[in-house]
Scaffold this active site. Structure first.
Site, PDB file in Angstrom:
ATOM      1  N   LEU A   1       0.539  -1.054  -0.084  1.00  0.00           N
ATOM      2  CA  LEU A   1       0.089   0.088  -0.325  1.00  0.00           C
ATOM      3  C   LEU A   1       0.948   1.420   0.150  1.00  0.00           C
ATOM      4  O   LEU A   1       2.106   1.081   0.344  1.00  0.00           O
ATOM      5  CB  LEU A   1      -0.793  -0.120   1.316  1.00  0.00           C
ATOM      6  CG  LEU A   1      -1.843  -0.960   1.455  1.00  0.00           C
ATOM      7  CD1 LEU A   1      -2.607  -0.832   2.635  1.00  0.00           C
ATOM      8  CD2 LEU A   1      -3.005  -0.901   0.357  1.00  0.00           C
ATOM      9  N   ASP A   2       0.464   2.286  -0.557  1.00  0.00           N
ATOM     10  CA  ASP A   2       0.994   3.408  -0.656  1.00  0.00           C
ATOM     11  C   ASP A   2       1.436   4.003   0.801  1.00  0.00           C
ATOM     12  O   ASP A   2       0.522   3.672   1.630  1.00  0.00           O
ATOM     13  CB  ASP A   2       0.572   4.756  -1.487  1.00  0.00           C
ATOM     14  CG  ASP A   2       0.524   4.230  -2.960  1.00  0.00           C
ATOM     15  OD1 ASP A   2       1.692   3.442  -3.370  1.00  0.00           O
ATOM     16  OD2 ASP A   2      -0.298   4.644  -3.821  1.00  0.00           O
ATOM     17  N   LYS A   3       2.412   4.675   1.135  1.00  0.00           N
ATOM     18  CA  LYS A   3       2.841   5.319   2.368  1.00  0.00           C
ATOM     19  C   LYS A   3       1.131   5.864   3.043  1.00  0.00           C
ATOM     20  O   LYS A   3       1.107   5.591   4.033  1.00  0.00           O
ATOM     21  CB  LYS A   3       3.572   6.323   2.343  1.00  0.00           C
ATOM     22  CG  LYS A   3       4.062   7.056   3.819  1.00  0.00           C
ATOM     23  CD  LYS A   3       5.193   7.856   3.530  1.00  0.00           C
ATOM     24  CE  LYS A   3       5.475   8.743   4.967  1.00  0.00           C
ATOM     25  NZ  LYS A   3       6.646   9.662   4.832  1.00  0.00           N
TER      26      LYS A   3
END
Length: 329
Positions: free
Chosen positions: A146-148
């Site tokens: 997942l993106d940050k």
């Protein structure tokens, strides 16, 4: 022999010449021989994304036959150095754990694994502490990202057999991943976005819908809730390209609220000041991975997990409902 272009500090530009024994072989097989630092699957992805040139021409078919003496130029990503990665006692929300896998509810702001400029303080460091057995697995058992600044559920393998199973299930599109997103604009109905995604032609930090050289990307969405000037969408990933949901929705001109890369200017004129300030104060993309469903690697039984959106998104929903014509529907 493989050579490196030292002038490219974002990606690695690698050069190689096809040896005599490579005559007539598949392109991906020859690349696996010449660029041995990368797995064959990673090289196939590079080829399909248009990152390989053969004698100056982009070739995107892994099965293409090559000739001896052909010059290869590969634009590759730097390999992260995982040696000596330290376990760290960072708090993580473990939704489920058994002998084979763990499901984590990742908060926004937590980077999944180390990369350029960040060697610690990541989910991977935390997994090495909370699940020491993951030290023997690639990326401490992480099989998808997942993106940050995207919150939500991730599955992590805890042994090699489970890791192989989960990776294969992802590649076969057998793991169901559902998200919710708050986007700009009032959508009328759901749809499927089937548009290829690749590196942005001018900005290497961004991805984009591209006509040539992109990888297939499929996103399904339906209306979750309607508000004034905004819509909550229920989104299901069929593929899992970098920034896929964010890129696809921005391409439709319905970017995710708070998205720093793809969001653009926030259109909220005419709304009450309390609501405008809340929307403008959203400092990350309003995107949450709320559901995971998969066949358990040991039993084969279908299992699933669900986590509601975190407080920052729930607060926006509540304010939008208050000011929607019919309270949101």
């Amino acid at each position: 022999m493989t050579a490196v272009d030292p002038d490219d500090d974002t990606d690695l530009v690698l050069y190689a010449r096809v040896p005599d024994d490579g005559e007539g072989k598949r392109l991906d097989a020859v690349c696996a021989q010449l660029f041995a630092d990368y797995s064959r699957s990673r090289l196939q992805a590079f080829i399909e994304a248009g990152r390989l040139q053969v004698d100056g021409e982009v070739v995107t078919r892994c099965r293409s036959a090559v000739r001896a003496g052909a010059q290869l130029r590969l634009l590759a990503e730097e390999i992260e150095q995982e040696l000596r990665l330290e376990p760290q006692d960072l708090p993580i929300d473990v939704v489920h754990a058994d002998r084979d896998l763990a499901v984590i509810d990742k908060p926004a702001g937590l980077t999944v694994h180390p990369g350029a400029g960040q060697r610690d303080g990541t989910l991977q460091n935390a997994l090495l502490h909370h699940f020491p057995q993951t030290a023997t697995l690639p990326r401490a058992g992480i099989v998808h990202r997942l993106d940050k600044d995207t919150s939500g559920l991730m599955v992590v393998a805890l042994n090699l057999k489970a890791h192989a199973h989960l990776v294969a299930a992802l590649q076969a599109r057998e793991i169901r991943r559902e998200y919710e997103a708050l986007v700009q604009g009032e959508l009328i109905s759901g749809a499927t976005i089937d548009l290829p995604i690749g590196r942005h032609p001018r900005d290497r930090l961004r991805m984009a819908v591209v006509e040539h050289g992109g990888r297939d990307a499929v996103t399904h969405y339906r209306i979750g809730e309607r508000f004034t000037l905004f819509t909550r969408l229920d989104v299901r990933l069929e593929t899992g390209r970098t920034h896929q949901i964010r890129v696809h929705l921005a391409h439709l001109r319905h970017p995710i609220v708070g998205d720093p890369l793809y969001g653009g200017p926030l259109r909220c004129g005419g709304l009450p000041i309390e609501l405008r300030e809340a929307l403008q104060g959203m400092r990350r993309q309003a995107l949450h991975a709320r559901e995971l469903a998969l066949a358990h690697p040991r039993s084969g039984e279908q299992v699933s997990w669900h986590r509601p959106a975190p407080a920052d998104m729930q607060r926006l929903y509540a304010l939008l409902r208050r000011h929607a014509p019919h309270g949101g529907q």
